[in-house]
Design an enzyme around this catalytic site. Structure first.
Site, PDB file in Angstrom:
ATOM      1  N   GLU A   1       0.861  -1.178   0.000  1.00  0.00           N
ATOM      2  CA  GLU A   1       0.000   0.000   0.000  1.00  0.00           C
ATOM      3  C   GLU A   1       0.897   1.227   0.000  1.00  0.00           C
ATOM      4  O   GLU A   1       1.916   1.255   0.706  1.00  0.00           O
ATOM      5  CB  GLU A   1      -0.916   0.005   1.226  1.00  0.00           C
ATOM      6  CG  GLU A   1      -1.762   1.266   1.382  1.00  0.00           C
ATOM      7  CD  GLU A   1      -2.629   1.235   2.650  1.00  0.00           C
ATOM      8  OE1 GLU A   1      -2.978   0.126   3.102  1.00  0.00           O
ATOM      9  OE2 GLU A   1      -2.921   2.326   3.191  1.00  0.00           O
TER      10      GLU A   1
ATOM     11  N   GLU B   1      -2.237  11.383   3.594  1.00  0.00           N
ATOM     12  CA  GLU B   1      -3.344  11.192   4.530  1.00  0.00           C
ATOM     13  C   GLU B   1      -3.349  12.375   5.492  1.00  0.00           C
ATOM     14  O   GLU B   1      -2.293  12.911   5.848  1.00  0.00           O
ATOM     15  CB  GLU B   1      -3.195   9.902   5.319  1.00  0.00           C
ATOM     16  CG  GLU B   1      -3.368   8.642   4.504  1.00  0.00           C
ATOM     17  CD  GLU B   1      -3.251   7.407   5.373  1.00  0.00           C
ATOM     18  OE1 GLU B   1      -4.288   6.807   5.724  1.00  0.00           O
ATOM     19  OE2 GLU B   1      -2.100   7.041   5.716  1.00  0.00           O
TER      20      GLU B   1
END
Length: 259
Positions: A138, A143
């Site tokens: 990932e 974020e």
């Protein structure tokens, strides 16, 4: 973007096998999504992941599909909108139909404000070649959690390095005015490293140890994901402020370059 043009771009990227940028060099533009056609996101370029399963993080939102209340292109930007109604929270989670390997992908975005929001620009493997998460990897290009409004985070997850076992490789950094203006988040993937940028400044590098897929599963194509989560183990750590809704992450463009 026409279907014919889009397919030609896919063919070009599929033939890409190596890349050697210097820091911040962009190379040749091979793919661009400029979000100039008003209405729903282009179905040739994007599909939706839907539902209210919690997504492995105890998130609160229900992701919808083909609903302009949660995903709409207007004024030259894709708006991913988190809302609250009598039935709970809704949002959208868009996945690119195009997958990308080595090159530079950049996204110009303006983030939504509010405690309880968890906007993300990230990538997952097109196929779980090395196994279920986190074995196939990932890449979190950006974020941000609303209760920590001055910071953004850049992270990779692999079998060897992930948050479940407390070994994830990550870097947080200060972001000035995340909600009042656009910022450019970029990731360059090379055979020997992954570099993360914000506004063309290098933030974090993850090196290929060359010890196998447990540490480096990043030699396979990945798809781009754009979403705004509500709550969750990280985003909801300080609760959710229901006065913030609706709240939108705006995406001005997505571009992919290869040297």
């Amino acid at each position: 973007m026409t279907t014919k043009y889009y397919l030609r771009i896919i063919a070009c990227i599929a033939m890409s096998t190596s890349l050697y940028f210097s820091y911040g060099q962009k190379g040749k533009l091979l793919y661009d999504e400029e979000f100039n056609q008003p209405g729903l996101p282009d179905p040739v370029a994007w599909h939706y992941e839907t539902g209210n399963s919690g997504w492995g993080n105890h998130e609160l939102e229900n992701y919808t599909a083909n609903d302009t209340a949660n995903a709409i292109v207007k004024d030259g930007a894709l708006n991913i909108i988190a809302r609250k109604d009598a039935n709970g929270y809704t949002s959208a989670r868009l996945v690119s139909k195009q997958s990308f390997l080595y090159g530079r992908i950049e996204i110009r975005a303006q983030l939504p404000a509010g405690r309880g929001l968890w906007p993300a620009i990230w990538m997952m493997p097109a196929k779980d070649f090395y196994g279920d998460w986190p074995k196939s990897g990932e890449i979190d290009i950006m974020e941000q959690v609303g209760y920590n409004p001055d910071s953004v985070f850049f992270t990779v997850h692999t079998e060897k390095y992930n948050h479940v076992i407390g070994t994830q490789k990550s870097k947080g950094n200060i972001i000035h005015d995340p909600y009042g203006r656009y910022h450019v988040f970029a990731m360059e993937r090379h055979p020997d490293r992954i570099d993360f940028f914000m506004d063309d400044t290098l933030q974090f590098s993850f090196k290929n140890e060359r010890t196998g897929s447990a540490a480096w599963p990043f030699d396979r194509p990945f798809n781009l994901i754009l979403n705004v989560a509500v709550g969750g183990d990280w985003g909801g750590k300080m609760g959710v402020d229901d006065s913030i809704f609706p709240a939108a992450m705006k995406i001005d463009y997505v571009r992919f370059y290869k040297e």
